[in-house]
Motif scaffolding. Structure first.
Motif, PDB file in Angstrom:
ATOM      1  N   GLY A  14       0.779  -1.236   0.000  1.00  0.00           N
ATOM      2  CA  GLY A  14       0.000   0.000   0.000  1.00  0.00           C
ATOM      3  C   GLY A  14       0.807   1.281   0.000  1.00  0.00           C
ATOM      4  O   GLY A  14       0.238   2.358   0.126  1.00  0.00           O
ATOM      5  N   ILE A  15       2.105   1.190  -0.151  1.00  0.00           N
ATOM      6  CA  ILE A  15       2.941   2.396  -0.177  1.00  0.00           C
ATOM      7  C   ILE A  15       2.522   3.295  -1.337  1.00  0.00           C
ATOM      8  O   ILE A  15       2.402   4.513  -1.185  1.00  0.00           O
ATOM      9  CB  ILE A  15       4.430   2.026  -0.271  1.00  0.00           C
ATOM     10  CG1 ILE A  15       4.856   1.287   0.992  1.00  0.00           C
ATOM     11  CG2 ILE A  15       5.296   3.265  -0.503  1.00  0.00           C
ATOM     12  CD1 ILE A  15       6.213   0.625   0.909  1.00  0.00           C
ATOM     13  N   CYS A  16       2.273   2.692  -2.489  1.00  0.00           N
ATOM     14  CA  CYS A  16       1.871   3.466  -3.666  1.00  0.00           C
ATOM     15  C   CYS A  16       0.555   4.200  -3.414  1.00  0.00           C
ATOM     16  O   CYS A  16       0.398   5.357  -3.815  1.00  0.00           O
ATOM     17  CB  CYS A  16       1.762   2.569  -4.886  1.00  0.00           C
ATOM     18  SG  CYS A  16       0.700   1.136  -4.642  1.00  0.00           S
ATOM     19  N   CYS A  17      -0.361   3.538  -2.741  1.00  0.00           N
ATOM     20  CA  CYS A  17      -1.658   4.158  -2.440  1.00  0.00           C
ATOM     21  C   CYS A  17      -1.499   5.346  -1.496  1.00  0.00           C
ATOM     22  O   CYS A  17      -2.219   6.336  -1.622  1.00  0.00           O
ATOM     23  CB  CYS A  17      -2.605   3.130  -1.845  1.00  0.00           C
ATOM     24  SG  CYS A  17      -2.998   1.782  -2.957  1.00  0.00           S
ATOM     25  N   ALA A  18      -0.569   5.230  -0.576  1.00  0.00           N
ATOM     26  CA  ALA A  18      -0.313   6.335   0.346  1.00  0.00           C
ATOM     27  C   ALA A  18       0.355   7.510  -0.366  1.00  0.00           C
ATOM     28  O   ALA A  18       0.058   8.668  -0.073  1.00  0.00           O
ATOM     29  CB  ALA A  18       0.561   5.861   1.502  1.00  0.00           C
ATOM     30  N   LEU A  19       1.237   7.213  -1.319  1.00  0.00           N
ATOM     31  CA  LEU A  19       1.958   8.265  -2.030  1.00  0.00           C
ATOM     32  C   LEU A  19       1.125   8.937  -3.110  1.00  0.00           C
ATOM     33  O   LEU A  19       1.294  10.120  -3.380  1.00  0.00           O
ATOM     34  CB  LEU A  19       3.232   7.701  -2.656  1.00  0.00           C
ATOM     35  CG  LEU A  19       4.322   7.304  -1.668  1.00  0.00           C
ATOM     36  CD1 LEU A  19       5.447   6.567  -2.379  1.00  0.00           C
ATOM     37  CD2 LEU A  19       4.862   8.534  -0.956  1.00  0.00           C
ATOM     38  N   CYS A  20       0.239   8.182  -3.742  1.00  0.00           N
ATOM     39  CA  CYS A  20      -0.556   8.749  -4.843  1.00  0.00           C
ATOM     40  C   CYS A  20      -1.927   8.076  -4.923  1.00  0.00           C
ATOM     41  O   CYS A  20      -2.201   7.282  -5.833  1.00  0.00           O
ATOM     42  CB  CYS A  20       0.199   8.613  -6.161  1.00  0.00           C
ATOM     43  SG  CYS A  20      -0.527   9.616  -7.471  1.00  0.00           S
ATOM     44  N   PRO A  21      -2.819   8.396  -3.998  1.00  0.00           N
ATOM     45  CA  PRO A  21      -4.150   7.776  -3.988  1.00  0.00           C
ATOM     46  C   PRO A  21      -5.012   8.177  -5.187  1.00  0.00           C
ATOM     47  O   PRO A  21      -6.019   7.525  -5.464  1.00  0.00           O
ATOM     48  CB  PRO A  21      -4.762   8.261  -2.674  1.00  0.00           C
ATOM     49  CG  PRO A  21      -4.030   9.521  -2.355  1.00  0.00           C
ATOM     50  CD  PRO A  21      -2.631   9.330  -2.894  1.00  0.00           C
ATOM     51  N   GLU A  22      -4.598   9.202  -5.903  1.00  0.00           N
ATOM     52  CA  GLU A  22      -5.343   9.616  -7.090  1.00  0.00           C
ATOM     53  C   GLU A  22      -5.160   8.624  -8.241  1.00  0.00           C
ATOM     54  O   GLU A  22      -5.977   8.577  -9.156  1.00  0.00           O
ATOM     55  CB  GLU A  22      -4.889  11.011  -7.550  1.00  0.00           C
ATOM     56  CG  GLU A  22      -5.115  12.102  -6.542  1.00  0.00           C
ATOM     57  CD  GLU A  22      -4.005  12.209  -5.488  1.00  0.00           C
ATOM     58  OE1 GLU A  22      -4.175  13.034  -4.576  1.00  0.00           O
ATOM     59  OE2 GLU A  22      -2.995  11.496  -5.570  1.00  0.00           O
ATOM     60  N   VAL A  23      -4.085   7.836  -8.188  1.00  0.00           N
ATOM     61  CA  VAL A  23      -3.776   6.889  -9.265  1.00  0.00           C
ATOM     62  C   VAL A  23      -3.911   5.445  -8.795  1.00  0.00           C
ATOM     63  O   VAL A  23      -4.438   4.601  -9.506  1.00  0.00           O
ATOM     64  CB  VAL A  23      -2.358   7.143  -9.828  1.00  0.00           C
ATOM     65  CG1 VAL A  23      -1.951   6.075 -10.827  1.00  0.00           C
ATOM     66  CG2 VAL A  23      -2.284   8.534 -10.458  1.00  0.00           C
TER      67      VAL A  23
END
Length: 62
Positions: A14-23
């Motif tokens: 979920g690191i990506c979701c935390a860094l860019c939840p718009e994508v």
């Protein structure tokens, strides 16, 4: 810029979701999905950071 997540490599950190939840979002199984592979210019930096910080190297940016 386009982005994709390798379903076989993603482990749902979920690191990506935390860094860019718009994508990036998590699906019902807890793994990352990308709704639209075309990344808006304003999110390119965050998507690159997410790809760099993915511990499984599951994110591809082209």
């Amino acid at each position: 810029m386009k982005v994709a997540v390798d379903d076989d490599r993603c482990r749902g950190h979920g690191i990506c979701c935390a860094l860019c939840p718009e994508v990036f979002t998590l699906n019902d199984d807890g793994y990352t999905t990308v709704e639209d592979p075309e990344v808006p210019a304003e999110h390119e930096e965050a998507v690159r950071a997410a790809a760099d910080q993915c511990p499984e190297r599951a994110i591809t940016v082209t």
